[in-house]
Design a protein around this motif. Structure first.
Motif, short mmCIF file in Angstrom:
data_model
loop_
_atom_site.label_atom_id
_atom_site.label_comp_id
_atom_site.label_asym_id
_atom_site.label_seq_id
_atom_site.Cartn_x
_atom_site.Cartn_y
_atom_site.Cartn_z
N ARG A 135 3.55 15.24 -7.36
CA ARG A 135 3.35 13.95 -7.50
C ARG A 135 1.88 13.76 -7.61
O ARG A 135 0.93 13.03 -8.42
CB ARG A 135 3.93 12.86 -6.52
CG ARG A 135 3.54 11.38 -6.93
CD ARG A 135 4.60 10.50 -5.76
NE ARG A 135 4.00 9.31 -6.09
CZ ARG A 135 2.93 8.46 -5.56
NH1 ARG A 135 2.45 8.90 -4.78
NH2 ARG A 135 2.86 7.09 -5.93
N THR A 152 0.85 3.49 -8.68
CA THR A 152 1.86 2.37 -8.55
C THR A 152 3.02 2.66 -9.19
O THR A 152 4.18 2.41 -8.78
CB THR A 152 1.28 1.16 -9.25
OG1 THR A 152 -0.24 0.86 -8.31
CG2 THR A 152 2.15 -0.15 -8.80
N ILE A 186 4.58 5.52 -10.69
CA ILE A 186 5.28 7.05 -10.44
C ILE A 186 5.95 6.95 -8.99
O ILE A 186 4.97 6.57 -8.00
CB ILE A 186 4.41 8.15 -10.44
CG1 ILE A 186 3.89 8.43 -11.97
CG2 ILE A 186 5.00 9.34 -10.19
CD1 ILE A 186 2.58 9.47 -12.04
N ALA A 187 7.28 6.98 -8.90
CA ALA A 187 8.01 6.94 -7.81
C ALA A 187 7.74 8.15 -6.87
O ALA A 187 7.25 9.21 -7.10
CB ALA A 187 9.71 7.28 -7.98
N THR A 188 7.84 7.71 -5.64
CA THR A 188 7.64 8.81 -4.50
C THR A 188 8.67 9.51 -4.27
O THR A 188 9.82 9.25 -4.43
CB THR A 188 7.14 7.99 -3.08
OG1 THR A 188 8.32 7.21 -2.68
CG2 THR A 188 6.00 7.41 -3.34
#
Length: 114
Positions: free
Chosen positions: A64, A110, A112-114
């Motif tokens: 990520r 903000t 891009i999902a974790t």
């Protein structure tokens, strides 16, 4: 053309027809069963084991973080190139690229999902 037959179809002088067992393959002593050769192929869909990463086996960045920094760098490069082409001033292009990098990293962090 030569016809090859399977070892199970050969019948020797040992009376294998009477016992229902196939005669041994050539070169195998009588009374010893031939051993199967293990296959060295990996199963379909599996991947070979990865070598350990340098520095204790932990990657430097997670996927990520690497993606966010890559997208920020692409946005900064595009902004700097377009600014330079418009104004022909290197300092202005670098400042615009730096600002675009900071904004892009915050934006992608903000969304891009974790």
């Amino acid at each position: 053309m030569t016809a090859h037959s399977l070892p199970e179809q050969h019948h020797g002088h040992t009376g294998s027809q009477a016992t229902g067992r196939p005669s041994p393959a050539p070169g195998v002593p009588v009374g010893h069963a031939p051993q199967a050769v293990p296959h060295q192929h990996t199963p379909a869909g599996s991947h070979p084991p990865q070598p350990p990463a340098p520095g204790g086996g932990q990657p430097l960045l997670c996927l990520r973080s690497a993606l966010i920094l890559l997208l920020g760098t692409l946005a900064a490069t595009g902004t700097a190139v377009l600014t330079y082409l418009a104004q022909h001033n290197t300092a202005t292009a670098l400042l615009a690229g730096g600002a675009a990098f900071a904004g892009a990293v915050l934006f992608f962090h903000t969304i891009i999902a974790t």
